[in-house]
Design an enzyme around this catalytic site. Structure first.
Site, PDB file in Angstrom:
ATOM      1  N   HIS A 164       0.722  -1.091  -0.065  1.00  0.00           N
ATOM      2  CA  HIS A 164      -0.009   0.239   0.060  1.00  0.00           C
ATOM      3  C   HIS A 164       1.002   1.227  -0.041  1.00  0.00           C
ATOM      4  CE1 HIS A 164      -2.947   3.064   1.145  1.00  0.00           C
ATOM      5  NE2 HIS A 164      -3.733   2.270   0.907  1.00  0.00           N
TER       6      HIS A 164
ATOM      7  N   GLU B 256      -3.731   2.086  -7.047  1.00  0.00           N
ATOM      8  CA  GLU B 256      -4.190   3.124  -6.230  1.00  0.00           C
ATOM      9  C   GLU B 256      -3.197   4.446  -6.742  1.00  0.00           C
ATOM     10  OE1 GLU B 256      -5.824   1.328  -2.692  1.00  0.00           O
ATOM     11  OE2 GLU B 256      -4.159   2.212  -2.425  1.00  0.00           O
TER      12      GLU B 256
ATOM     13  N   SER C 196     -10.256   6.943  -3.343  1.00  0.00           N
ATOM     14  CA  SER C 196     -11.561   7.577  -3.197  1.00  0.00           C
ATOM     15  C   SER C 196     -12.613   6.870  -4.034  1.00  0.00           C
ATOM     16  CB  SER C 196     -11.249   9.073  -3.637  1.00  0.00           C
ATOM     17  OG  SER C 196     -10.439   9.838  -2.628  1.00  0.00           O
TER      18      SER C 196
HETATM   19  P1  13P Z   1      -9.746   6.112   0.304  1.00  0.00           P
HETATM   20  O1  13P Z   1     -10.691   5.410  -0.409  1.00  0.00           O
HETATM   21  O2  13P Z   1      -9.927   6.669   1.627  1.00  0.00           O
HETATM   22  O3  13P Z   1      -9.400   7.223  -0.694  1.00  0.00           O
HETATM   23  O4  13P Z   1      -8.495   5.275   0.401  1.00  0.00           O
HETATM   24  C1  13P Z   1      -8.029   4.460  -0.891  1.00  0.00           C
HETATM   25  C2  13P Z   1      -7.230   3.364  -0.154  1.00  0.00           C
HETATM   26  O5  13P Z   1      -6.083   3.807   0.146  1.00  0.00           O
HETATM   27  C3  13P Z   1      -7.495   1.947  -0.185  1.00  0.00           C
HETATM   28  O6  13P Z   1      -6.561   1.364  -0.003  1.00  0.00           O
END
Ligand code: 13P
Length: 254
Positions: free
Chosen positions: A98, A170, A216
């Site tokens: 992550h 991501e 998000s």
């Molecule tokens: P958000 O959905 O809060 O932007 O976070 C995304 C995320 O990091 C999922 O691992």
């Protein structure tokens, strides 16, 4: 056919009781909503894993995951948690790489390659996160960054090993910022990732790989994102902490 997955990443939120309460609500709300080849995964802090796995028993389309695991099998690593420990709770997945771990804990592609090996060896399915920062996107480096993350983190896996991996794209600039990649931007990268997998393995492996969008994702934007040909679900941060929002995202595939 590849699995559709909506996975929640609770991050460092919810104490033990709050986590159990939210999970019970989520299971009750999603249990009749998960259709076809879809599954729902909740990635909680370690302390919840065993209890959540117990609560998830009997729901074969609900699975539990951790948010990290150590690269070594065991030993003198005070405060760390091994992949074997995670698996022994009943958890089946583990998020690796992550961006918050890459950014705040200095995890690089080499370390993540080792974590992936240890996770797989212990029967965990990695949800392997990749994605570019805002600076990298603005410098037009996003394709190169993603290619390198894939190659250095996962390139050494055999086909059988790679088939256990879920990819999460991501874009770092869209995490917790309220900014989302447009559906076209996300699809462009997902198609690129699938193509890289086809080149590294073959088209069948690429077609069977689940590639999630994270950044998000919410009930409003999920329908357009999940309608894209190469987006197979989401890794959800903030919205996974609200049972109604998370369930609404799960229902997008219905
Ligand atoms: P958000 O959905 O809060 O932007 O976070 C995304 C995320 O990091 C999922 O691992």
């Amino acid at each position: 056919m590849r699995k559709k997955i909506v996975a929640g990443n609770w991050k460092m939120n919810l104490d033990y009781n709050e986590g159990l309460a939210l999970f019970s609500e989520v299971v009750n709300m999603v249990k009749d909503e998960i259709t076809g080849s879809q599954i729902t995964v909740v990635c909680s802090p370690y302390i919840h894993l065993h209890s959540l796995a117990q609560l998830a028993k009997g729901y074969d389309k609900v699975a539990i995951g951790a948010q990290n695991a150590h690269q070594n099998e065991s030993g003198a690593y005070t405060g760390e948690i091994s992949a074997k420990m995670v698996r022994s709770t009943g958890a089946e997945y583990v998020i690796l790489g992550h961006s918050e771990r890459r950014q705040y804990f200095g995890e690089d592609n080499q370390l993540l390659a080792a974590k992936t090996d240890t996770a797989l060896k212990n029967g965990l399915k990695p949800i392997f996160c990749i994605g570019e920062t805002l600076e990298e996107r603005e410098a037009d480096q996003h394709f190169d960054v993603i290619k390198t993350q894939l190659k250095e983190g996962l390139g050494h896996l055999s086909t059988e090993q790679f088939e256990q991996v879920v990819i999460a794209y991501e874009p770092v600039w869209a995490i917790g910022t309220g900014k989302t990649a447009s559906a076209e931007q996300a699809q462009e990268i997902h198609a690129f990732i699938r193509n890289e997998i086809a080149e590294a393995y073959n088209q069948e492996v690429a077609d069977n790989t689940t590639i999630l969008y994270g950044g998000s994702c919410n009930p409003k934007n999920a329908p357009e994102l999940f309608a894209q040909a190469d987006i197979d679900g989401g890794l959800i941060g903030g919205a996974s902490l609200k049972s109604r929002d998370f369930t609404d995202i799960v229902k997008v595939f219905n």
